[in-house]
Design an enzyme around this catalytic site. Structure first.
Site, short mmCIF file in Angstrom:
data_model
loop_
_atom_site.label_atom_id
_atom_site.label_comp_id
_atom_site.label_asym_id
_atom_site.label_seq_id
_atom_site.Cartn_x
_atom_site.Cartn_y
_atom_site.Cartn_z
N GLU A 1 -0.97 2.01 -5.12
CA GLU A 1 -0.85 3.45 -4.85
C GLU A 1 -2.03 4.21 -5.48
O GLU A 1 -1.95 5.40 -5.70
CB GLU A 1 0.53 4.00 -5.21
CG GLU A 1 1.00 3.77 -6.62
CD GLU A 1 0.31 4.67 -7.61
OE1 GLU A 1 -0.69 4.20 -8.20
OE2 GLU A 1 0.77 5.81 -7.83
N TRP A 2 -3.11 3.45 -5.72
CA TRP A 2 -4.43 4.02 -6.06
C TRP A 2 -4.45 4.80 -7.38
O TRP A 2 -5.31 5.66 -7.58
CB TRP A 2 -4.94 4.92 -4.91
CG TRP A 2 -4.61 4.39 -3.57
CD1 TRP A 2 -4.95 3.16 -3.07
CD2 TRP A 2 -3.85 5.05 -2.53
NE1 TRP A 2 -4.45 3.03 -1.79
CE2 TRP A 2 -3.79 4.16 -1.44
CE3 TRP A 2 -3.23 6.30 -2.43
CZ2 TRP A 2 -3.10 4.48 -0.25
CZ3 TRP A 2 -2.57 6.63 -1.26
CH2 TRP A 2 -2.51 5.73 -0.18
N GLY A 3 -3.46 4.53 -8.25
CA GLY A 3 -3.45 5.23 -9.53
C GLY A 3 -3.01 6.67 -9.41
O GLY A 3 -3.18 7.46 -10.34
N ASP B 1 0.84 -1.20 0.00
CA ASP B 1 0.00 0.00 0.00
C ASP B 1 0.88 1.26 0.00
O ASP B 1 2.11 1.17 0.04
CB ASP B 1 -0.91 -0.07 1.24
CG ASP B 1 -2.28 0.53 0.99
OD1 ASP B 1 -2.41 1.38 0.09
OD2 ASP B 1 -3.23 0.16 1.72
N ASP C 1 -10.18 3.38 -3.50
CA ASP C 1 -10.83 2.17 -3.00
C ASP C 1 -12.26 2.05 -3.53
O ASP C 1 -13.03 3.01 -3.50
CB ASP C 1 -10.90 2.20 -1.47
CG ASP C 1 -9.53 1.99 -0.84
OD1 ASP C 1 -8.52 1.99 -1.58
OD2 ASP C 1 -9.48 1.84 0.39
C1 GLA Z 1 -5.99 1.22 1.45
C2 GLA Z 1 -6.10 0.23 0.30
C3 GLA Z 1 -7.20 -0.78 0.60
C4 GLA Z 1 -6.89 -1.50 1.90
C5 GLA Z 1 -6.72 -0.49 3.02
C6 GLA Z 1 -6.22 -1.15 4.30
O1 GLA Z 1 -7.12 2.02 1.55
O2 GLA Z 1 -6.36 0.89 -0.90
O3 GLA Z 1 -7.32 -1.71 -0.46
O4 GLA Z 1 -5.73 -2.26 1.75
O5 GLA Z 1 -5.79 0.52 2.67
O6 GLA Z 1 -5.99 -0.24 5.31
#
Ligand code: GLA
Length: 388
Positions: A187-189, A154, A209
């Site tokens: 890293e969410w893009g 993450d 997410d």
């Molecule tokens: C981030 C990630 C999620 C999950 C949470 C856990 O938000 O994007 O997929 O792993 O952390 O805390």
């Protein structure tokens, strides 16, 4: 150019192309040649993870047929870790995991499944547990010794760090661990991972997410759907884990979710409580014809090919045998007719056979196009096979 300067030019090539040699070295771990499939604790259980949950989940994945349908990786997300010991070794929560992580991994392996774990590139995970920053090699060695097959890393508490450097560091640490380990970048893009992550990880998140809501699922579709050219065997865009069975969408919406993830060659990581799933949830997650679209060995991510009016879309994915998987997606709240024109879907014969992958039936032979009524917030998924 003599031999010496030629060799120098090759050595400099990655630098000239704009990256350090390390960041340009291709990821060659020969893993995830099709999108990874499995289960992850986060979407349903968040921090409520434990040894017994993971064991029961592994048992249910075998008993329900999930394992044999292809769902192989059982991944514990955040909150399994609490501290580091005097030598810096990461320590699992001894109340929730009283037998330790190695024993749990052994149990999961004993069920014919693979075992995955979560960490963070920063100093702390998103839930404030110890991150891997500064401990990359030690953590990779620990995970390998425990029998870990999949690591999700993450990006919380990483401000000021360069994701290209940090993820390369962990990639290299995993490679040096000597164990084949799928590497999932999360890293969410936020730093255009589709540009650099194919050389670093086997999959990379392209979005925030996911939430268990129709609008969130579509937002992730729209974002990940734009990065199709980055996907290839061993390297996949990850629009986040599945919400199927978590209760926030209708079964039609969940069938659309599954159809679209398959069209996108997205990792299929279930995020529900598989111990108690309903027959409808099971039928969606285990549909072999939809899984086959996702797992097709050609490894191409499908794209949006036609949107005659807003909210009515046709998505198409080329498959190894020359056929196309086509999703007719109705994003609106009333039923409507959607037409898939064969040429737009990449079928260049006059006629094609149409098979419905949710009803498991041959619909017939069609010339030039296939039209059908699609319910509100739903998708029809067909396979078009050209007739030569
Ligand atoms: C981030 C990630 C999620 C999950 C949470 C856990 O938000 O994007 O997929 O792993 O952390 O805390």
């Amino acid at each position: 150019m003599n031999n010496k300067s030629c060799a120098l030019a090759f050595a400099l090539l990655p630098v000239l192309l704009g990256g350090s040699p390390a960041s340009r070295a291709a990821l060659d771990n020969r893993l995830a040649l099709t999108p990874p499939m499995g289960w992850n604790s986060w979407n349903h259980f968040a921090c409520n993870v434990s040894d017994s949950l993971i064991r029961q989940t592994a048992d249910s994945m075998v008993a329900s047929g999930m394992r044999d349908a292809g769902y192989r990786y059982v991944v514990i997300d955040d909150c399994w870790q609490v501290s580091r010991d005097a030598k810096g070794t990461i320590v699992a929560d001894s109340v929730r995991f009283p037998h330790g992580i190695k024993a749990l991994a052994d149990y999961v392996h004993g069920r014919g499944l693979k075992f995955g774990i979560y960490t963070d590139a920063g100093t702390k995970t998103c839930q404030g547990r110890p991150g891997s920053y500064g401990y990359e090699e030690q953590d990779a060695r620990t995970y390998a010794a425990w029998g870990v097959d999949y690591v999700k890393e993450d990006w919380c508490n990483a401000s000021g760090l360069d994701p290209r450097k940090q993820y390369v560091k962990f990639r290299d640490a995993l490679a040096q661990s000597g164990r084949p380990i799928v590497f999932s970048i999360c890293e969410w893009g936020s730093n255009q991972p589709w540009e650099w992550a194919p050389a670093v990880g086997n999959l990379w998140r392209t979005t925030d997410d996911i939430e268990d809501k129709w609008a969130s699922m579509l937002a992730n579709l729209d974002q990940s759907g734009q990065q199709s050219t980055a996907a290839k065997p061993g390297a996949w865009n990850d629009p986040d884990m599945l919400e199927i069975g978590n209760g926030g969408m209708t079964d039609d919406e969940y069938r659309a979710h599954m159809s679209l993830w398959a069209i996108m060659a997205a990792p299929l990581i279930a995020g529900n409580d598989v111990r108690t799933m309903s027959p409808a949830t099971k039928a969606i997650l285990l549909n072999p014809e939809v899984i086959a679209v996702d797992q097709d060995s050609l490894g191409k991510q499908g794209i949006l090919v036609w949107e005659p009016v807003p909210e009515l879309q046709v998505w198409a994915k080329p498959l190894r045998d020359g056929s196309r998987a086509v999703a007719l997606l109705n994003r609106s709240s009333k039923p409507d007719t959607i037409t898939a024109y064969f040429s737009r879907a990449g079928i260049h014969t006059d006629s094609a056979r149409v098979r419905d992958l949710w009803s498991h039936s041959e619909v017939g032979r069609f010339k030039g196009k296939y039209s059908t009524v699609v319910g509100p917030h739903a998708a029809v998924l067909v396979r078009l096979t050209p007739i030569r």
